[in-house]
Every structure is written in C-alpha cells, then in structure tokens.
Write an enzyme that holds these catalytic residues in place. Structure first.
Site, PDB file in Angstrom:
ATOM      1  N   LYS A   1     -40.054 -16.522 -23.531  1.00 36.37           N
ATOM      2  CA  LYS A   1     -39.047 -15.657 -24.149  1.00 36.37           C
ATOM      3  C   LYS A   1     -38.158 -16.452 -25.096  1.00 36.37           C
ATOM      4  O   LYS A   1     -37.914 -16.046 -26.234  1.00 36.37           O
ATOM      5  CB  LYS A   1     -38.161 -15.015 -23.075  1.00 36.37           C
ATOM      6  CG  LYS A   1     -38.793 -13.859 -22.370  1.00 36.37           C
ATOM      7  CD  LYS A   1     -37.954 -13.416 -21.162  1.00 36.37           C
ATOM      8  CE  LYS A   1     -38.766 -12.422 -20.346  1.00 36.37           C
ATOM      9  NZ  LYS A   1     -38.192 -12.131 -19.028  1.00 36.37           N
TER      10      LYS A   1
ATOM     11  N   GLN B   1     -34.467 -12.291 -14.214  1.00 38.43           N
ATOM     12  CA  GLN B   1     -35.895 -12.425 -13.933  1.00 38.43           C
ATOM     13  C   GLN B   1     -36.194 -12.070 -12.473  1.00 38.43           C
ATOM     14  O   GLN B   1     -35.545 -12.589 -11.557  1.00 38.43           O
ATOM     15  CB  GLN B   1     -36.326 -13.870 -14.261  1.00 38.43           C
ATOM     16  CG  GLN B   1     -37.809 -14.110 -14.181  1.00 38.43           C
ATOM     17  CD  GLN B   1     -38.602 -13.297 -15.194  1.00 38.43           C
ATOM     18  OE1 GLN B   1     -38.128 -12.982 -16.274  1.00 38.43           O
ATOM     19  NE2 GLN B   1     -39.810 -12.934 -14.833  1.00 38.43           N
TER      20      GLN B   1
ATOM     21  N   ASP C   1     -34.069  -5.056 -20.388  1.00 34.07           N
ATOM     22  CA  ASP C   1     -35.277  -4.868 -19.585  1.00 34.07           C
ATOM     23  C   ASP C   1     -35.503  -3.385 -19.277  1.00 34.07           C
ATOM     24  O   ASP C   1     -36.597  -2.992 -18.866  1.00 34.07           O
ATOM     25  CB  ASP C   1     -35.141  -5.615 -18.249  1.00 34.07           C
ATOM     26  CG  ASP C   1     -36.052  -6.834 -18.167  1.00 34.07           C
ATOM     27  OD1 ASP C   1     -37.040  -6.883 -18.915  1.00 34.07           O
ATOM     28  OD2 ASP C   1     -35.767  -7.715 -17.336  1.00 34.07           O
TER      29      ASP C   1
HETATM   30  N1  GUN Z   1     -40.824 -10.112 -13.576  1.00 39.16           N
HETATM   31  C1  GUN Z   1     -42.052  -9.761 -14.002  1.00 39.16           C
HETATM   32  N2  GUN Z   1     -41.968  -9.092 -15.169  1.00 39.16           N
HETATM   33  C2  GUN Z   1     -40.657  -9.025 -15.479  1.00 39.16           C
HETATM   34  C3  GUN Z   1     -39.933  -8.461 -16.557  1.00 39.16           C
HETATM   35  O1  GUN Z   1     -40.466  -7.854 -17.482  1.00 39.16           O
HETATM   36  N3  GUN Z   1     -38.593  -8.616 -16.518  1.00 39.16           N
HETATM   37  C4  GUN Z   1     -37.969  -9.240 -15.499  1.00 39.16           C
HETATM   38  N4  GUN Z   1     -36.639  -9.338 -15.528  1.00 39.16           N
HETATM   39  N5  GUN Z   1     -38.596  -9.783 -14.480  1.00 39.16           N
HETATM   40  C5  GUN Z   1     -39.938  -9.664 -14.480  1.00 39.16           C
END
Ligand code: GUN
Length: 287
Positions: free
Chosen positions: A53, A97, A120
C-alpha cells in the site's frame, strides 16, 4: 479460448488515472492526500499487504505511512489511537489492518473509525450506504471486482452470479453490489457459504462465479459451466511454500471459462488501486 482479466494491466491504468488526478489536485494548491495504515503485531501477510500500500501510494504521488503497534496493545489504547487519527486534519483516510489480535474486539475498533475517513468501507455506516445505493466508501476488494467487470465490458445484467463465501469484506458486499440496479449489476445472485448444500449444482448454473472462501483450489473444473466468468479472490499460503494459491484450480478451470482472473496478478492488485481511489475521494470530500 478464455481471456485473462489482467489485474496488473488494469491496476496500472487506474493508478495512472489516480496520478493525473492527484497531480491536478496538488497543482490547485491542495494538500497531498494522506493515507495511514494501522497495524497491530507482526502478521507476515499483513506486513506484505501494508508495505505494498505504502509503495503504491508513493507511486501515485500520495502520502502513506504505517503505524505499527505492539501485539499486546490494549483495546483502549488502540481506540485512543483511532480517535487521534479521526481528529487529525492532515489524515484523509486510514485503515486498520485485519485480523487483529484476539484480545481486541474488531467490531468495536471498526465502529470507532470516523465513517468519512473509513477508506476500507468497513464501518456499518458505509456498508449501510452501499446497501441502499448511497454514496459512501465501498470496500476495496469488491470495488476492484466491479471495476474489472466494467473495464472489460462484461455483461452482468440478467446474469446469474454465484458468490462463494459470505465474509463482511468480500462475499457479502460483492453479492449486494452485483445485485444492485446499476450499470454493472442487475445480476441474480446466489450467496453460498459453509451451510450451503448443493454448491456444485449451483455453481454449474452460474454465468459469473466469485470465489472468496479462502481455500486453495476450492473451485474445480467439474463445478463450472462452459463460458462462465471466473473471479478468484483467494490468496492462500501453504506452510513452507512461497507460492500463493487462489480459490480456483486455474489450470483446469480456465479452459472452460470465458474470462478468468489469475492469482497472483488478478483481484489482489485491484484492491490496492481501489483503496487509493477511496483515499483520493476522501481528500476531495474533506478539503
Ligand atoms: N485484511 C485482509 N484484507 C484487508 C483489507 O482490505 N483491509 C484491511 N484493513 N484488512 C485486511
């Protein structure tokens, strides 16, 4: 002959669109969009995702940083950190996350995120808006799938889509998006999960299959009708192996499909691009 749904190509295309928009935004005197990723502990998969990211944000001219907290941070402390980010005017969006350590209540954490910074799209307010077709943040992975269908001009109206898996992050939201009355949408959707009895029979009726169960090669060729569109959301790691595996047995399913996403190089890359699209959207709304 099937066609690959090329996440690498599409995500590059989206990133170059974001870069132009960000350049224009900054040239008009606005602050550089800023995305923060919050991580608790040292989950290897999460680290890879979060590092990617940051790298991608840099490539499109946005700011991104990672806030890492120790595995044993208390829920109360993490909530305080979230309030700081909610109130930090310099932060356009942030993500926490997942998964979080067991002693932390994920639901409570997600609900503490200000919906207008929830890039998200996991907050109940944003999920509710998606449900009724109001403008909010759509979770990045389902959004990435919708972008793929749109950019490859895949007809969805009137088609039967079978979604495998009912997670809050992928299965449930993609089932809603596909069924909405929209340009990409108008599908008849069957949402399958661990209690579904006749998955194979249902899959055999599907024009579009979205596999998001988290099991290596769950979808096999005998479950797929000729000409189906196959979207593989799986990122499965096998202990001791470097390779990642999708939820689809690509080698045998691909020849029966009309379009199919590879793993890696498919949906995963779209997720990060869509997260950046959401961050830019947030910056534009906030400033
Ligand atoms: N864990 C797995 N995929 C994601 C995601 O798209 N966002 C977040 N915050 N955690 C994740």
């Amino acid at each position: 002959m099937f066609q690959l749904l090329d996440g690498k190509f599409l995500s590059q295309q989206i990133k170059s669109e974001i870069k132009s928009a960000v350049d224009e935004w900054i040239a008009s005197g606005k602050p550089v969009p800023n995305l923060i990723a919050v991580m608790v502990g040292e989950n290897a998969a999460s680290q890879t995702y979060v590092a990617s990211k940051a790298k991608n944000c840099e490539a499109v001219g946005m700011r991104s940083s990672v806030k890492i907290f120790p595995e044993n941070i208390s829920e109360k402390e993490l909530l305080q950190q979230i309030h700081l980010l909610n109130n930090d005017d310099d932060v356009d969006g942030f993500i926490v996350q997942l998964p979080l350590p067991k002693h932390i209540n994920e639901k409570r954490i997600i609900e503490a995120i200000a919906p207008e910074k929830d890039v998200d799209g996991f907050h109940p307010i944003n999920l509710g808006k998606m449900m009724i077709g109001e403008d909010g943040f759509v979770p990045a992975t389902p959004m990435g799938i919708m972008e793929m269908l749109k950019r490859y001009n895949i007809e969805t109206s009137g088609k039967h889509s079978v979604v495998l898996g009912r997670s809050n992050i992928v299965g449930t939201p993609i089932s809603i998006l596909l069924s909405r009355n929209a340009l990409v949408g108008n599908c008849t959707v069957t949402l399958c999960h661990s209690a579904t009895k006749n998955i194979k029979a249902l899959c055999l009726q599907a024009d579009i299959i979205v596999a998001a169960v988290g099991k290596k090669h769950f979808l096999t060729a005998d479950m797929v009708k000729n000409g189906a569109v196959i979207i593989d959301v799986g990122i499965n790691r096998i202990l001791g192996e470097k390779k990642i595996y999708g939820d689809v047995d690509f080698e045998n399913v691909a020849p029966k499909s009309s379009y199919i996403t590879p793993v890696p190089g498919g949906v995963g890359l779209m997720t990060i691009s869509c997260l950046m699209l959401n961050t830019l959207k947030s910056a534009k709304k906030r400033r």
